[in-house]
Design a protein around this motif. Structure first.
Motif, short mmCIF file in Angstrom:
data_model
loop_
_atom_site.label_atom_id
_atom_site.label_comp_id
_atom_site.label_asym_id
_atom_site.label_seq_id
_atom_site.Cartn_x
_atom_site.Cartn_y
_atom_site.Cartn_z
N VAL A 132 -1.66 0.16 -5.66
CA VAL A 132 -2.00 -0.20 -4.28
C VAL A 132 -2.95 -1.39 -4.19
O VAL A 132 -3.30 -1.79 -3.07
N ASP A 133 -3.36 -1.95 -5.32
CA ASP A 133 -4.15 -3.18 -5.27
C ASP A 133 -4.00 -3.94 -6.59
O ASP A 133 -3.48 -3.41 -7.58
N ALA A 134 -4.45 -5.19 -6.59
CA ALA A 134 -4.28 -6.05 -7.76
C ALA A 134 -5.12 -5.60 -8.95
O ALA A 134 -4.89 -6.04 -10.08
N ASN A 135 -6.10 -4.71 -8.72
CA ASN A 135 -6.95 -4.22 -9.80
C ASN A 135 -6.34 -3.05 -10.54
O ASN A 135 -6.92 -2.56 -11.51
N PHE A 168 1.45 -4.98 -6.55
CA PHE A 168 1.13 -3.78 -5.80
C PHE A 168 1.86 -3.75 -4.47
O PHE A 168 2.38 -4.77 -4.00
N LEU A 169 1.89 -2.58 -3.86
CA LEU A 169 2.50 -2.39 -2.55
C LEU A 169 1.40 -2.38 -1.49
O LEU A 169 0.43 -1.63 -1.63
N PRO A 170 1.54 -3.17 -0.43
CA PRO A 170 0.53 -3.17 0.64
C PRO A 170 0.73 -1.97 1.56
O PRO A 170 1.77 -1.30 1.53
N PHE A 171 -0.27 -1.71 2.40
CA PHE A 171 -0.17 -0.64 3.38
C PHE A 171 0.41 -1.17 4.69
O PHE A 171 0.11 -2.28 5.12
N ALA A 172 1.24 -0.35 5.31
CA ALA A 172 1.74 -0.69 6.64
C ALA A 172 0.63 -0.46 7.67
O ALA A 172 -0.33 0.27 7.43
N LYS A 173 0.78 -1.09 8.82
CA LYS A 173 -0.19 -0.88 9.89
C LYS A 173 0.00 0.49 10.54
O LYS A 173 -0.97 1.14 10.92
N THR A 174 1.24 0.92 10.67
CA THR A 174 1.54 2.19 11.31
C THR A 174 2.72 2.86 10.63
O THR A 174 3.49 2.22 9.91
N ILE A 175 2.87 4.15 10.88
CA ILE A 175 4.05 4.90 10.44
C ILE A 175 5.20 4.56 11.40
O ILE A 175 5.00 4.51 12.62
N PRO A 176 6.40 4.30 10.91
CA PRO A 176 7.52 4.00 11.80
C PRO A 176 7.78 5.14 12.80
O PRO A 176 7.41 6.29 12.56
N ALA A 177 8.43 4.80 13.89
CA ALA A 177 8.75 5.80 14.91
C ALA A 177 9.72 6.84 14.38
O ALA A 177 10.46 6.60 13.41
N LEU A 232 -0.94 8.32 6.64
CA LEU A 232 -1.39 6.97 6.28
C LEU A 232 -2.89 6.81 6.47
O LEU A 232 -3.58 6.16 5.66
N LYS A 233 -3.45 7.41 7.52
CA LYS A 233 -4.88 7.29 7.78
C LYS A 233 -5.71 7.88 6.65
O LYS A 233 -6.70 7.29 6.21
N ALA A 234 -5.30 9.04 6.15
CA ALA A 234 -6.04 9.69 5.05
C ALA A 234 -5.92 8.88 3.76
O ALA A 234 -6.87 8.79 2.97
N ILE A 235 -4.75 8.29 3.53
CA ILE A 235 -4.55 7.46 2.34
C ILE A 235 -5.47 6.25 2.37
O ILE A 235 -6.14 5.91 1.39
N ARG A 236 -5.49 5.58 3.52
CA ARG A 236 -6.36 4.41 3.66
C ARG A 236 -7.83 4.78 3.42
O ARG A 236 -8.57 4.06 2.75
N SER A 237 -8.25 5.91 3.97
CA SER A 237 -9.64 6.33 3.84
C SER A 237 -10.02 6.57 2.38
O SER A 237 -11.08 6.14 1.92
N LEU A 238 -9.15 7.27 1.63
CA LEU A 238 -9.45 7.54 0.22
C LEU A 238 -9.51 6.24 -0.58
O LEU A 238 -10.37 6.07 -1.44
N CYS A 239 -8.59 5.31 -0.29
CA CYS A 239 -8.56 4.04 -1.02
C CYS A 239 -9.77 3.18 -0.71
O CYS A 239 -10.28 2.45 -1.57
N GLU A 240 -10.27 3.26 0.51
CA GLU A 240 -11.44 2.46 0.89
C GLU A 240 -12.74 3.06 0.35
O GLU A 240 -13.59 2.35 -0.16
N ASN A 241 -12.88 4.39 0.44
CA ASN A 241 -14.14 5.03 0.04
C ASN A 241 -14.18 5.36 -1.45
O ASN A 241 -15.27 5.40 -2.04
N ARG A 242 -13.02 5.67 -2.04
CA ARG A 242 -12.90 5.94 -3.47
C ARG A 242 -13.85 7.05 -3.93
O ARG A 242 -14.42 7.00 -5.02
N LYS A 243 -14.02 8.05 -3.07
CA LYS A 243 -14.86 9.20 -3.39
C LYS A 243 -14.07 10.48 -3.11
O LYS A 243 -13.31 10.54 -2.13
#
Length: 323
Positions: free
Chosen positions: A57-60, A113-122, A208-219
């Motif tokens: 999910v990122d270049a690192n 890596f694969l980027p995150f979408a802004k929203t879940i599709p309808a 998606l919201k929970a995934i973003r949160s874990l990736c940002e906080n990494r805790k």
């Protein structure tokens, strides 16, 4: 003047003209969805065995997967289409959404890596997943978003929050990223609806919201749990419903850990959960949303009875940690 026709040169010239006009496809300007997902996906090995799939999910080299995939052991490796087996280190987990982060070794060259979408599709829109179902390597599967609003599912000994898609998946796809048509991550495969061992075509993805949160906080996320499941009353068998109190409202305790906080408070499988505090609940999602607003260690007061409405009582106990 005499002209001599060079047939080989003429054929070559015509081939260039034809290819340029219609027949020969132009080089790909962007990689196909399959190529993009392959380059950014890994098979996750736990103690030497393929246990699931993950996405970079990122270049690192941060790898996203399902938490239950890595809970079966302590030695983690990645296997990809371009790299040999590579060790990974655990960064953080979130069992309340069944997701985990691992780290590939540092290197000078950035990882694809694969980027995150802004929203879940309808609802009704397609979604795609690259996984290893039953050791069939790198298969691209397709499903459809069924409901974007999260629900709670009992899986791997706890309630996890996720949203529903339609699709048939098998062991080895757990932890794979669900992506949209652009190759952007919209979720992570965590569970599948089965009756016995037969899949029923409904699967669950981490939000998606929970995934973003874990990736940002990494805790590691620590959520509250009462170490027991609940089911909706109308989902029980005819005999259970016939013997329940008339006009009963509430939930039914299941999967009660006898050594957990609810079990030690005297709650048993089949007991009715009538109220938490002053509020009654008839849906699992409504109850769990209220429970998850609390913290581990917080005390809850439950009104409980037997399945027939007898032995009504109040029980108070502290919530345990889910981690």
């Amino acid at each position: 003047m005499l002209y001599i026709m060079n047939w080989s040169n003429l054929a070559l010239a015509l081939s260039f003209l034809i290819c340029g006009a219609t027949l020969c496809p132009a080089p790909e300007k962007t990689p196909s969805l399959y190529r993009r997902t392959i380059s950014s996906s890994v098979e996750v090995l736990v103690n030497g065995r393929i246990a699931g799939t993950g996405a970079v999910v990122d270049a690192n080299g941060t790898v996203l997967t399902a938490c239950h995939v890595i809970r079966t052991g302590e030695r983690y490796e990645a296997r990809s289409s371009t790299a040999k087996r590579t060790p990974m280190e655990l960064i953080a987990t979130d069992r309340s959404h069944d997701i985990a982060l691992l780290r590939l070794p540092k290197r000078e060259k950035p990882y694809p890596f694969l980027p995150f979408a802004k929203t879940i599709p309808a609802e009704g829109r397609p979604a795609h997943l690259l996984g290893t179902p039953i050791f069939r390597h790198r298969l691209l599967l397709t499903g459809f978003v069924a409901r974007r609003e999260p629900l709670f599912e009992w899986y791997d000994g706890c309630f996890m929050e996720g949203y529903s898609l339609t699709g048939v998946v098998a062991g080895g796809t757990s932890g794979a990223a669900w992506v949209n048509g652009k190759g952007e991550i919209i979720g992570v495969q965590v569970a599948a609806m089965t009756v016995g061992e037969a899949p029923k075509g409904v699967v669950t993805s981490a939000p998606l919201k929970a995934i973003r949160s874990l990736c940002e906080n990494r805790k590691t996320v620590v959520a509250p749990t009462m170490q027991a499941a609940v089911e909706e009353l109308w989902a029980q068998g005819p005999e259970f419903i016939d013997n329940a109190p008339a006009n009963a409202k509430g939930l039914v305790f299941r999967q009660v850990d006898a050594k957990g906080v609810a079990g030690e408070a005297g709650i048993r499988n089949g007991d009715l959960l009538l109220k938490m505090g002053k509020q009654s609940y008839e849906t699992v999602t409504g109850f769990m949303r209220a429970l998850r607003r609390r913290k581990p260690g917080d005390k809850i007061r439950l009104s409980v009875s037997s399945a027939r409405g007898q032995a009504r009582r109040e029980v108070v106990f502290p919530l345990a940690e889910l981690k």
